[in-house]
Design an enzyme around this catalytic site. Sequence first.
Site, short mmCIF file in Angstrom:
data_model
loop_
_atom_site.label_atom_id
_atom_site.label_comp_id
_atom_site.label_asym_id
_atom_site.label_seq_id
_atom_site.Cartn_x
_atom_site.Cartn_y
_atom_site.Cartn_z
N LYS B 47 25.86 -59.44 12.73
CA LYS B 47 27.72 -59.69 13.36
C LYS B 47 27.26 -59.12 14.76
CE LYS B 47 31.82 -60.05 12.57
NZ LYS B 47 32.43 -61.27 12.16
N ALA B 72 38.83 -67.20 11.00
CA ALA B 72 39.36 -66.42 12.38
C ALA B 72 38.60 -64.59 12.16
CB ALA B 72 40.57 -66.35 12.65
N LEU B 75 35.60 -61.30 15.43
CA LEU B 75 34.65 -60.52 15.55
C LEU B 75 34.78 -59.16 15.93
CD1 LEU B 75 33.83 -62.12 19.44
CD2 LEU B 75 32.38 -62.39 17.75
N CYS B 132 32.38 -67.76 20.47
CA CYS B 132 33.07 -67.37 19.49
C CYS B 132 35.00 -68.34 19.97
CB CYS B 132 33.09 -65.76 19.44
SG CYS B 132 34.90 -65.39 18.67
N ASN B 194 27.71 -73.13 17.19
CA ASN B 194 28.88 -72.35 16.69
C ASN B 194 29.31 -73.21 15.82
OD1 ASN B 194 30.65 -69.86 16.31
ND2 ASN B 194 29.59 -69.17 18.06
N GLY B 245 24.85 -75.21 10.95
CA GLY B 245 25.72 -75.66 10.99
C GLY B 245 25.89 -76.83 9.12
N GLY B 267 24.11 -70.14 7.15
CA GLY B 267 25.71 -69.96 7.21
C GLY B 267 25.71 -69.13 5.92
#
Lengths: 254, 305
Positions: B47, B72, B75, B132, B194, B245, B267
Site C-alpha cells: 500500500k 477513492a 492513500l 494517485c 495506475n 490493469g 490488482g
Amino acid sequence: MYQALACVTDNKKIAENIHLIEFEAPSIANVIAPGQFLNLRVNDNLFPLLRRPFSICDVNNDRISVMFNVMGEGTKILSQKKLNDYVDILGPLGNGFNLTFNEKKTVIISGGLGAAPFPYLTKELLNRDKEIITIVGGRSSQDIIKHGLTNLFITTEDGSEGLKGNVIDCLKDINNLLFETQYRVFTCGPNGMIKAIKKYFADNKIVVEASVESAMACGFGICQGCPIEHVQSEDTYKLICKDGPVFNLNDIII
Amino acid sequence: MSSVDLSVKLPNLTLKNPILLASGTVGYGQEIAEFTDLNKIGGVVTKSLSLKPRKGNAPQRIVETPTGMLNAIGLANVGVEEYLKSKVGFFKNYDTALICNVAASSPEEYLECVRLLDSEERIDGFEINVSCPNVKDGGLEFGNNPALVSKITNLTRGATSKFLAIKLSPNVARISEFARIAKEEGADAVSAINTLVGTAFDIYSRRPKIKNVTGGLSGPAIRPVALAKVLEIRKNADIPIIGIGGISVWQDVIEFMIAGASAVQLGTINFVNPGSAINFLDNLTEYCLTQKINSLSELTGSFTL
C-alpha cells in the site's frame, strides 16, 4: 478464514423478495460465529466482478445459510441458484457478537433485512439460557421478517402489522418488560434506525452491539473500502470488514 | 515438469516469476497471506506509504461498475515510521520481492520517504506513486507534470541504489513521454498503469456514488486501455515495463508481456480471488511448455504488428 467451493443445498423464498440460500461448507460451518459474515462470488464471470458480503444467517451442522433480498445483478443470480450448484465462499470474516456476558435478558432489534444475522444469534443465546425479546420493525408488513426469531414484538410505520410506529416506539412500549433489569441489546438494520437506537441508549449503561454494513470489495482488510469512524482512533478509520461488522454502538460514529 | 524459466531480470531486481501483487490491493501483505502462499509469488508491492500516517477519504470509498470498480481510498496508510516498526517484519519470513510504494505531497517528501525506507534491508525496491487520482495534495498533479516527474525521479534515484520504478498515470495524453523522462532520470522501470479517473452517480439522489466524487477505475474494464499504454511505452521508450490493469485470468498476463511488459501486477482480482496469482503460475508454465518457450521473458515485447 477459508475459501470454499460450497454446494447449494437449499434455496427458497421465505417472504416477499426475501430469500434464504443454504450451502454445504463444513470448514466454515464448524468455526463461524453469529455476527460474522461471508463474501460470496456468485459466478465465475467478471460481471458482477466483486464478491457480495452477507451476514451468516444460520448454521446447521455442516450447512450455512444467508438471507438476502434481490437488489441487483449479484443477488438476482444468487436467487436463481439451483441445488448442487456451487458458489465460491470466503469466510468466516470479521468479528461476531460477544456471547460471553452476564446479563440474563437480551433484546434483539431488527429493521427490515437487518434480521439476517439473528436466527443464528438467537440459537446461540438460547443455548446459553438467555432470555430474548425480539423487536422487528419495517415500513409495512411486507418488510417484517420473522424467520428464526423468537418472542417477537412487531412494529410497522404504516401500522399494517403490530404496533404503528418504529422500533424506538416499540422499545418504549415494552419498557415495562425491561424496567430496572440489566439487559443487553443486539441490533442490525438501516443506518437511520441504528442512529436512533444509539441516541435512545446514549444516557444509560446498556451495552448495545450493532452489526453495520458497507460496500466492500475484499471483505478481509486489503481494499480499505469500508471505513467507519471509531472513538478509539481519531486519526484512522476502523474497517467494517476486519474490525467489525459488529461494534459496540457507543464506539462508532455513524 | 518445471523446465520453464519463469524468472524476470530487471535492473537491480530479479524476480522468481513475473507476477507481482499491486499496491493498494494487498495492504502490507499480512491479510492476503491467509489465502495465498507469498513464497510462490514474484513480489508484493505495498500500500502507498507516506511520510506521516494518512487517514484516507471518508466513506463511501468504493463502488462497483461494469466489470470494474471505482475507488477513492485516499492513500490511507500507517506512515513510513510505523511501517518500519510494525509491518515490514512480517516479510522477513517470506522469500518474495518486497517493493514499497511511496506517495507524497512534495518532491522532497518522496525523497525523505525513500531515504528512510532504504536503510531497511528487507525492502528490495521502490515504486513511486506519482499518479494517485484520489488525493488533493500531489497525486495526479505530479503525474501530469513532466518537470515534476523528472524531479521526483531524480531525487528518489539519488536516495537509493535499489530497484526504482515510477508508477505512471494513464490520465495523460502521451504516457510514453513520462516513461522516457523516468528513464532519463535513472529509474529502473515504469509501472503502467495506475487507475483511470472515473465517476458514477445515483440516479435517484443525483449524487456521486463515492464521497470523493471521482475515483480510480480498475478491473477488467480498463485492460484494453492498459495494454495500449504498455504498447505505446514499449514502442517509444527504452525502459522495462511492469504491466498493470485489469489482469483477471492467466491469459491476460501473457497478453501484457507480448505487448511489452517484463512483469505484471495483479490488482482488483486479488479482492475477488485472493489466490489468483498462484493459479496463474501453473497455467503460465503449461503455456510455455505447449508453446515451446524455454524462458517466459522471451514473450516480452514479442508482438508482431
